[in-house]
Design an enzyme around this catalytic site. Sequence first.
Site, PDB file in Angstrom:
ATOM      1  N   LYS A 259       0.853  -1.193   0.000  1.00  0.00           N
ATOM      2  CA  LYS A 259       0.000   0.000   0.000  1.00  0.00           C
ATOM      3  C   LYS A 259       0.893   1.249   0.000  1.00  0.00           C
ATOM      4  CE  LYS A 259      -3.840  -1.852   2.716  1.00  0.00           C
ATOM      5  NZ  LYS A 259      -4.886  -1.740   1.688  1.00  0.00           N
ATOM      6  N   ARG A 334     -10.130 -11.636   2.019  1.00  0.00           N
ATOM      7  CA  ARG A 334     -11.021 -12.656   1.458  1.00  0.00           C
ATOM      8  C   ARG A 334     -10.373 -14.052   1.508  1.00  0.00           C
ATOM      9  NH1 ARG A 334     -11.537  -9.395  -4.034  1.00  0.00           N
ATOM     10  NH2 ARG A 334     -11.182  -7.710  -2.553  1.00  0.00           N
TER      11      ARG A 334
HETATM   12  N1  BES Z   1      -7.863  -3.828   4.364  1.00  0.00           N
HETATM   13  C1  BES Z   1      -8.090  -3.407   3.043  1.00  0.00           C
HETATM   14  C2  BES Z   1      -9.396  -2.646   2.868  1.00  0.00           C
HETATM   15  C3  BES Z   1      -9.550  -1.338   3.595  1.00  0.00           C
HETATM   16  C4  BES Z   1      -9.388  -0.152   2.935  1.00  0.00           C
HETATM   17  C5  BES Z   1      -9.943  -1.299   4.922  1.00  0.00           C
HETATM   18  C6  BES Z   1      -9.582   1.045   3.586  1.00  0.00           C
HETATM   19  C7  BES Z   1     -10.117  -0.105   5.582  1.00  0.00           C
HETATM   20  C8  BES Z   1      -9.937   1.076   4.913  1.00  0.00           C
HETATM   21  C9  BES Z   1      -8.148  -4.614   2.110  1.00  0.00           C
HETATM   22  O1  BES Z   1      -7.388  -5.711   2.489  1.00  0.00           O
HETATM   23  C10 BES Z   1      -7.655  -4.165   0.775  1.00  0.00           C
HETATM   24  O2  BES Z   1      -6.579  -3.685   0.699  1.00  0.00           O
HETATM   25  N2  BES Z   1      -8.479  -4.311  -0.252  1.00  0.00           N
HETATM   26  C11 BES Z   1      -8.137  -3.906  -1.570  1.00  0.00           C
HETATM   27  C12 BES Z   1      -8.692  -4.913  -2.522  1.00  0.00           C
HETATM   28  C13 BES Z   1      -8.260  -4.711  -3.938  1.00  0.00           C
HETATM   29  C14 BES Z   1      -6.785  -5.025  -4.076  1.00  0.00           C
HETATM   30  C15 BES Z   1      -9.076  -5.617  -4.820  1.00  0.00           C
HETATM   31  C16 BES Z   1      -8.733  -2.534  -1.812  1.00  0.00           C
HETATM   32  O3  BES Z   1      -9.866  -2.295  -1.398  1.00  0.00           O
HETATM   33  O4  BES Z   1      -8.069  -1.706  -2.445  1.00  0.00           O
HETATM   34 ZN    ZN Z   2      -5.363  -5.593   1.864  1.00  0.00          ZN
END
Ligand code: BES
Ligand code: ZN
Length: 482
Positions: A259, A334
């Site tokens: 990230k 997931r």
């Molecule tokens: N933990 C994150 C989602 C999240 C984002 C939680 C903001 C709280 C605040 C999750 O694991 C994630 O990173 N999801 C990705 C999925 C994508 C790669 C398909 C996302 O939402 O960008």
């Molecule tokens: Zn994630």
Amino acid sequence: MIPKIYSPQEILPDQNILALLSTPKQAEKLKLSTTEKAYVESQLKDEKEFIHINSYFKSTFIVCIPQKKLSRDAFLEKVRKGSISCLPLLQEKKATELVLQNLSGDAGQLTAALEGLVLASYRFDKYLTEKKKDKPALERLGIPKGDLSAQELRWYISMLKGTYIARDLMNEPLSGLTAVQMAKIFTKHAAGLDLQVEVMNKQKIAALKMGGILAVNKGSIDPPTFSILEYKPEGAVNSKPWLLVGKGIVYDTGGLSLKPTKDSMDQMKVDMGGAAAVFGSMYAVASARLPVHVVGLIPATDNRPGGNAYVPGDIITMYNGKTVEVLNTDAEGRLILADALSYVRRYDPEWTLSIATLTGSAEMAIGHYGMVGMGNAPKSLMQKLQKAGDEVYERVVEFPFWDEYGDEMKSHIADYKNIGQRGGGAISAGKFLEFFTDYPYLHLDMAGVAFLAADDGYRLKGGSGMGVRLLASFIRRLSEDK
Ligand code: BES
Ligand code: ZN
Ligand code: ZN
């Protein structure tokens, strides 16, 4: 811990009081001097919703919120928010005690004020080497005898304690909360309650071939855990258990699909918000001794890059034997949830609900005012969840659950892939999870509400503890319907 809540026989003349009114006329019942009475009367005439009478040795606060055209739920939320106006004024006086005086005769207003005051008094100050002495928190809250039944009081105290526990868990950074440490905290809080906690360690997880959890954990220096919480009192009203599954990513760096730090990576300590909601709500249900059989499953690990980290392109074999092509290591929630959802089958549940900080897409869609819900369980179950959500103001908006979103998750070289298209990302994530279920299923994406950047009334900055009051109230409603 939450402020001490006690039930005084009578209100003493020198106690700080918060009086709840539904009509200005009820103010007549307050013990005030003639000038104070005249002041209150004029303020109420001007439709002031919060009044402070500052006497030499005590404060009297009055909250009078007209219901007008508000729905009952919106009105009670206004009472929760309105009641906390007294807290900074008490702080100024370094007062730590308050008695609620309910002149409205409406028990809902009393419990709403109780919720607002307790939730707004939360502090996460374990890392402060000097406590903020100038701003003492509320320590004691009196609710006069007879205003609330012992059982109702117990219910609210249980939910509030559960929310405090969830907030503590969410606010704790990775440096103090690995998967193993989190499981230990579950065990510690469950002691003394009729709540069983079994923690499966890495060896057990590996023996069970939970490929999703093991893959996400590969880059970590800390082992994963899989906690099984069970509350099964005698005389439970449900013959088949209700299952709750919570995402327990104690920290989400994104893994090799790292990230960007500009996206507030620090907030990713709350990526175990689903786990906190499951534990907190089960704590509440067990502590209030509701007659229901509930099981909670919490797969947990951190997600980070490392020499042995799983990589984009990897194909992994899940607990149920299906294969997944990992196209983005940041879509890790997931993967660990899928293993837990397959593990659910052995319980033959009446229904299962998962709750997770699963996608940025859920946050993009509705911001931080509620959670995104979806599923294939009977409509009436989602409606009851939403009703419970409206009542405690942890609202749920239902998204479609069309199969086309699931089709996006099919891979040409494995059974599934772990990402779909950008649009509708919260739904394709939910549909991915559905592949691992064979029972009535509901899913909540709490990404938007897990971390609050600023105080919002009694919802304080930081880990929100959201989901606890929602799930606990949902379960209570269902138990009363049986
Ligand atoms: N933990 C994150 C989602 C999240 C984002 C939680 C903001 C709280 C605040 C999750 O694991 C994630 O990173 N999801 C990705 C999925 C994508 C790669 C398909 C996302 O939402 O960008
Ligand atoms: Zn994630
Ligand atoms: Zn995550």
